[in-house]
Motif scaffolding. Structure first.
Motif, PDB file in Angstrom:
ATOM      1  N   ILE A  20      60.681  21.359  22.959  1.00  0.00           N
ATOM      2  CA  ILE A  20      59.453  21.258  23.754  1.00  0.00           C
ATOM      3  C   ILE A  20      59.606  21.885  25.146  1.00  0.00           C
ATOM      4  O   ILE A  20      58.623  22.138  25.838  1.00  0.00           O
ATOM      5  CB  ILE A  20      59.025  19.764  23.837  1.00  0.00           C
ATOM      6  N   LEU A  21      60.851  22.180  25.530  1.00  0.00           N
ATOM      7  CA  LEU A  21      61.079  22.775  26.857  1.00  0.00           C
ATOM      8  C   LEU A  21      60.677  24.249  26.851  1.00  0.00           C
ATOM      9  O   LEU A  21      60.951  24.962  25.908  1.00  0.00           O
ATOM     10  CB  LEU A  21      62.553  22.678  27.239  1.00  0.00           C
ATOM     11  N   PRO A  22      60.048  24.706  27.933  1.00  0.00           N
ATOM     12  CA  PRO A  22      59.701  26.132  28.004  1.00  0.00           C
ATOM     13  C   PRO A  22      60.958  26.957  28.299  1.00  0.00           C
ATOM     14  O   PRO A  22      61.882  26.468  28.942  1.00  0.00           O
ATOM     15  CB  PRO A  22      58.748  26.191  29.198  1.00  0.00           C
ATOM     16  N   ASN A  23      61.001  28.183  27.813  1.00  0.00           N
ATOM     17  CA  ASN A  23      62.109  29.074  28.175  1.00  0.00           C
ATOM     18  C   ASN A  23      61.923  29.663  29.560  1.00  0.00           C
ATOM     19  O   ASN A  23      62.878  29.969  30.250  1.00  0.00           O
ATOM     20  CB  ASN A  23      62.215  30.235  27.178  1.00  0.00           C
ATOM     21  N   GLN A  24      60.645  29.834  29.929  1.00  0.00           N
ATOM     22  CA  GLN A  24      60.319  30.466  31.207  1.00  0.00           C
ATOM     23  C   GLN A  24      59.520  29.488  32.057  1.00  0.00           C
ATOM     24  O   GLN A  24      58.706  28.728  31.532  1.00  0.00           O
ATOM     25  CB  GLN A  24      59.464  31.715  30.960  1.00  0.00           C
ATOM     26  N   ALA A  38      54.999  44.098  51.269  1.00  0.00           N
ATOM     27  CA  ALA A  38      54.234  44.083  50.015  1.00  0.00           C
ATOM     28  C   ALA A  38      55.130  44.459  48.841  1.00  0.00           C
ATOM     29  O   ALA A  38      55.065  43.844  47.773  1.00  0.00           O
ATOM     30  CB  ALA A  38      53.054  45.050  50.116  1.00  0.00           C
ATOM     31  N   GLU A  39      55.997  45.435  49.056  1.00  0.00           N
ATOM     32  CA  GLU A  39      56.890  45.872  47.985  1.00  0.00           C
ATOM     33  C   GLU A  39      57.920  44.780  47.675  1.00  0.00           C
ATOM     34  O   GLU A  39      58.191  44.480  46.504  1.00  0.00           O
ATOM     35  CB  GLU A  39      57.600  47.171  48.392  1.00  0.00           C
ATOM     36  N   ALA A  40      58.464  44.175  48.717  1.00  0.00           N
ATOM     37  CA  ALA A  40      59.456  43.105  48.526  1.00  0.00           C
ATOM     38  C   ALA A  40      58.842  41.930  47.776  1.00  0.00           C
ATOM     39  O   ALA A  40      59.509  41.262  46.989  1.00  0.00           O
ATOM     40  CB  ALA A  40      59.995  42.641  49.880  1.00  0.00           C
ATOM     41  N   ARG A  41      57.548  41.707  47.998  1.00  0.00           N
ATOM     42  CA  ARG A  41      56.871  40.609  47.274  1.00  0.00           C
ATOM     43  C   ARG A  41      56.562  40.997  45.840  1.00  0.00           C
ATOM     44  O   ARG A  41      56.746  40.218  44.916  1.00  0.00           O
ATOM     45  CB  ARG A  41      55.566  40.239  47.982  1.00  0.00           C
ATOM     46  N   ALA A  42      56.067  42.224  45.684  1.00  0.00           N
ATOM     47  CA  ALA A  42      55.624  42.673  44.348  1.00  0.00           C
ATOM     48  C   ALA A  42      56.793  42.725  43.376  1.00  0.00           C
ATOM     49  O   ALA A  42      56.607  42.572  42.170  1.00  0.00           O
ATOM     50  CB  ALA A  42      54.959  44.043  44.454  1.00  0.00           C
ATOM     51  N   ILE A  43      57.980  42.917  43.906  1.00  0.00           N
ATOM     52  CA  ILE A  43      59.150  43.081  43.038  1.00  0.00           C
ATOM     53  C   ILE A  43      59.631  41.741  42.456  1.00  0.00           C
ATOM     54  O   ILE A  43      60.407  41.713  41.503  1.00  0.00           O
ATOM     55  CB  ILE A  43      60.272  43.809  43.824  1.00  0.00           C
ATOM     56  N   LEU A  44      59.124  40.639  43.009  1.00  0.00           N
ATOM     57  CA  LEU A  44      59.543  39.315  42.510  1.00  0.00           C
ATOM     58  C   LEU A  44      58.879  39.008  41.171  1.00  0.00           C
ATOM     59  O   LEU A  44      57.702  39.290  40.983  1.00  0.00           O
ATOM     60  CB  LEU A  44      59.144  38.215  43.503  1.00  0.00           C
ATOM     61  N   PRO A  45      59.612  38.423  40.235  1.00  0.00           N
ATOM     62  CA  PRO A  45      59.003  38.048  38.964  1.00  0.00           C
ATOM     63  C   PRO A  45      58.123  36.811  39.147  1.00  0.00           C
ATOM     64  O   PRO A  45      58.382  35.982  40.021  1.00  0.00           O
ATOM     65  CB  PRO A  45      60.209  37.695  38.093  1.00  0.00           C
ATOM     66  N   ASN A  46      57.071  36.688  38.355  1.00  0.00           N
ATOM     67  CA  ASN A  46      56.263  35.460  38.380  1.00  0.00           C
ATOM     68  C   ASN A  46      56.924  34.341  37.602  1.00  0.00           C
ATOM     69  O   ASN A  46      56.753  33.174  37.907  1.00  0.00           O
ATOM     70  CB  ASN A  46      54.884  35.712  37.760  1.00  0.00           C
ATOM     71  N   GLN A  47      57.678  34.743  36.568  1.00  0.00           N
ATOM     72  CA  GLN A  47      58.316  33.771  35.683  1.00  0.00           C
ATOM     73  C   GLN A  47      59.824  33.964  35.730  1.00  0.00           C
ATOM     74  O   GLN A  47      60.301  35.100  35.849  1.00  0.00           O
ATOM     75  CB  GLN A  47      57.852  33.999  34.238  1.00  0.00           C
ATOM     76  N   VAL A  48      60.543  32.887  35.645  1.00  0.00           N
ATOM     77  CA  VAL A  48      62.009  32.977  35.619  1.00  0.00           C
ATOM     78  C   VAL A  48      62.528  32.135  34.454  1.00  0.00           C
ATOM     79  O   VAL A  48      61.849  31.216  33.989  1.00  0.00           O
ATOM     80  CB  VAL A  48      62.635  32.499  36.954  1.00  0.00           C
ATOM     81  N   ASN A  49      63.724  32.465  33.988  1.00  0.00           N
ATOM     82  CA  ASN A  49      64.338  31.678  32.913  1.00  0.00           C
ATOM     83  C   ASN A  49      64.607  30.264  33.384  1.00  0.00           C
ATOM     84  O   ASN A  49      65.126  30.065  34.488  1.00  0.00           O
ATOM     85  CB  ASN A  49      65.683  32.286  32.513  1.00  0.00           C
ATOM     86  N   LEU A  50      64.317  29.285  32.542  1.00  0.00           N
ATOM     87  CA  LEU A  50      64.620  27.897  32.888  1.00  0.00           C
ATOM     88  C   LEU A  50      66.108  27.743  33.203  1.00  0.00           C
ATOM     89  O   LEU A  50      66.487  27.070  34.160  1.00  0.00           O
ATOM     90  CB  LEU A  50      64.204  26.961  31.744  1.00  0.00           C
ATOM     91  N   GLN A  51      66.971  28.380  32.410  1.00  0.00           N
ATOM     92  CA  GLN A  51      68.410  28.246  32.645  1.00  0.00           C
ATOM     93  C   GLN A  51      68.814  28.801  34.013  1.00  0.00           C
ATOM     94  O   GLN A  51      69.650  28.229  34.703  1.00  0.00           O
ATOM     95  CB  GLN A  51      69.221  28.930  31.525  1.00  0.00           C
ATOM     96  N   ASP A  52      68.213  29.918  34.413  1.00  0.00           N
ATOM     97  CA  ASP A  52      68.494  30.479  35.742  1.00  0.00           C
ATOM     98  C   ASP A  52      68.005  29.530  36.840  1.00  0.00           C
ATOM     99  O   ASP A  52      68.657  29.366  37.879  1.00  0.00           O
ATOM    100  CB  ASP A  52      67.805  31.843  35.915  1.00  0.00           C
ATOM    101  N   ALA A  53      66.833  28.953  36.599  1.00  0.00           N
ATOM    102  CA  ALA A  53      66.274  28.029  37.597  1.00  0.00           C
ATOM    103  C   ALA A  53      67.166  26.803  37.751  1.00  0.00           C
ATOM    104  O   ALA A  53      67.430  26.340  38.870  1.00  0.00           O
ATOM    105  CB  ALA A  53      64.855  27.622  37.207  1.00  0.00           C
ATOM    106  N   ILE A  54      67.666  26.280  36.616  1.00  0.00           N
ATOM    107  CA  ILE A  54      68.564  25.118  36.668  1.00  0.00           C
ATOM    108  C   ILE A  54      69.824  25.468  37.467  1.00  0.00           C
ATOM    109  O   ILE A  54      70.275  24.689  38.319  1.00  0.00           O
ATOM    110  CB  ILE A  54      68.933  24.652  35.236  1.00  0.00           C
ATOM    111  N   GLU A  55      70.371  26.651  37.199  1.00  0.00           N
ATOM    112  CA  GLU A  55      71.563  27.078  37.940  1.00  0.00           C
ATOM    113  C   GLU A  55      71.255  27.176  39.436  1.00  0.00           C
ATOM    114  O   GLU A  55      72.075  26.801  40.277  1.00  0.00           O
ATOM    115  CB  GLU A  55      72.016  28.443  37.404  1.00  0.00           C
ATOM    116  N   GLN A  56      70.056  27.649  39.751  1.00  0.00           N
ATOM    117  CA  GLN A  56      69.686  27.795  41.162  1.00  0.00           C
ATOM    118  C   GLN A  56      69.599  26.433  41.844  1.00  0.00           C
ATOM    119  O   GLN A  56      70.116  26.239  42.938  1.00  0.00           O
ATOM    120  CB  GLN A  56      68.339  28.535  41.264  1.00  0.00           C
ATOM    121  N   TRP A  57      68.953  25.440  41.193  1.00  0.00           N
ATOM    122  CA  TRP A  57      68.864  24.142  41.891  1.00  0.00           C
ATOM    123  C   TRP A  57      70.195  23.401  41.881  1.00  0.00           C
ATOM    124  O   TRP A  57      70.478  22.641  42.816  1.00  0.00           O
ATOM    125  CB  TRP A  57      67.667  23.297  41.488  1.00  0.00           C
ATOM    126  N   SER A  58      71.007  23.658  40.874  1.00  0.00           N
ATOM    127  CA  SER A  58      72.364  23.106  40.898  1.00  0.00           C
ATOM    128  C   SER A  58      73.125  23.653  42.101  1.00  0.00           C
ATOM    129  O   SER A  58      73.760  22.901  42.855  1.00  0.00           O
ATOM    130  CB  SER A  58      73.084  23.465  39.601  1.00  0.00           C
TER     131      SER A  58
END
Lengths: 307, 307
Positions: free
Chosen positions: A187-191, B182-202
């Motif tokens: 149920i967890l999203p990948n993104q 504007a370019e520095a902002r546009a280059i950011l992804p809207n979605q990120v991998n959950l695993q990457d996000a977990i690593e980031q908050w860890s």
């Protein structure tokens, strides 16, 4: 010392914004285990009370973790393990973790501590993997170290002990339903949205700061999870009602314990934790679903020797 | 007191895993500003040295933040502001933030501090928005509070002061290229991998813990950003070479300051920071790109009155 009796505590993992990395240890609920040296080489589960679990060491979480440790040693004797389980398997408060750490902690004590706590978690990971089909340490770490633990990395294993504000209590409800681990994972999203992720790490950093400074109101403002909770809470009947009632009754925050079905609330003080317990009981009594409910101070000691 | 001279420091925002929420304050580089009471009502920029910026208060970052504050007061006099800019606009080390906080801090001092630091940041946000086209506080907060700051939320504005290990230094290189926001902002992804996000908050939780416990090695192991850096670093020539050389020379971690082009490294001790400076200089000297490079202790005081 030829035998030892231990208390192996229940634990809460996936603490809100600390999903997958932050856990804490409970006081009031846990398994008991007796571990004895025996002349026969090997690891033997000789008794299991409480729940129906495999007695063969290779098929039992406590057996597998003990074997992982035992294989690194060259002993001419073995160990017998008796397990008195109080934590129901599948409850979401670290039942398998309690078994996995119990055997390795007990054997380590009987051997005069050749291994440090992080090494004990390493062995216990092998047992936990038998139950959860993947290697993780988020229940094992708080069971062994006590208090709040942050599993910074799995390889190499690095566990941080985060300070525990003195007056912090938890209220835990365990609705007696089954959540299939596979379903909770699927149920967890990948993104996830970058903005949601930023909010999550902002909250998580703030929570760590709040725990360091015993700032209960900051802890309250930080105990959020907009990434995992919206998905997994659907698997737990009346989750939102429980959460709303708990917060209204004074909880600092409420979230899913592990992958559920247990729900934890963190509270400032015993009185508040009891108020939260009453409020949640009131909700769940109307559901017809059987449940257990506990109030516990955060256990800063972790697993321990009894008598 | 009818006039005041202040030092308004440069700052680093988007500190690795603390993207969008964590910033810190520098010592060695900043703007100077003189603020005087004047009989005429209003806010008047009377002098700008260093860089070519609009002198009209409504079009100037320092003017806009001062006006935001001034409008809440009912004074029968006004203020003249002289700006001596050292921080190049667009350098990524909080040039507009220094201007935005300088005027409100100075006026607040001349008025005997009717506003607290968080309120000063609120006014400065209005000025900063003129330069960056959106409201954010990640450079303003460290400029006003000093040290490390975590902007927990923007609405309501909540700023946490995180402890600074005593021997923490920063090395900053500012390559003289332009990165369009504007370019520095546009280059950011809207979605990120959950695993990457977990690593980031860890990592972020671990970094906050490391700052609290002055654990330099933990800070080192936590200063990573697998979410934003891989995208934005492409906009900075030789970024990976600089990072590799800085880490090899002993930096605890290296990342993009703000949205670049400046690159910060955090170091344990002045000697280490100077070694890192030499290593980075060595890389960038070969590029043909002009650059400035600084070593600074983390400024725990923030903006201050001169003489």
């Amino acid at each position: 010392m030829n035998q030892i009796k231990i208390f192996s505590p229940a634990t809460v993992a996936n603490v809100a914004c600390g999903f997958d990395v932050l856990g804490f240890c409970l006081n009031e609920i846990g398994d008991e285990m007796c571990i004895k040296k025996t002349y026969k080489k090997g690891i033997f589960i000789v008794k299991i009370e409480g729940f129906d679990l495999p007695i063969e060491a290779e098929l039992n979480v406590a057996g597998v973790s003990a074997l992982a440790m035992y294989k690194t040693l060259d002993l001419d004797y073995g160990f017998e393990i008796e397990i008195y389980k109080n934590i129901k398997p599948g409850s979401g408060i670290g039942s398998s973790a309690a078994s996995a750490v119990g055997s390795v902690f007990g054997i380590n004590e009987l051997l005069d501590r050749p291994f440090n706590k992080t090494q004990l978690v390493e062995f216990a990971i092998k047992g936990e993997a038998l139950a959860s089909k993947c290697e993780h340490a988020d229940n094992l770490a708080p069971a062994i170290f006590g208090g709040f633990t942050l599993v910074k990395s799995m390889s190499p294993l690095e566990i941080l002990q985060i300070p525990v504000p003195k007056n912090l209590y938890a209220t835990i409800i365990h609705p007696q339903i089954e959540i299939k681990t596979a379903e909770a994972r699927a149920i967890l999203p990948n993104q996830v949205n970058l903005q949601d992720a930023i909010e999550q790490w902002s909250n998580f950093g703030s929570l760590i700061h709040g725990l360091h400074t015993s700032d209960y109101q900051l802890i309250k403002r930080s105990l959020h999870d907009s990434i995992v909770e919206p998905h997994r809470s659907k698997l737990i009947p009346n989750y939102n009602d429980v959460k709303t009632a708990a917060i209204k009754a004074g909880a600092l925050g409420t979230g899913i314990s592990g992958s559920g079905p247990s729900i934890f609330s963190l509270c400032e003080g015993l009185e508040s934790a009891n108020n939260v317990k009453d409020a949640i009981k009131n909700i769940y009594s109307k559901t017809g679903i059987k449940f257990d409910i506990y109030v516990s101070k955060i256990n800063t000691e972790g697993i321990k020797i009894l008598n």
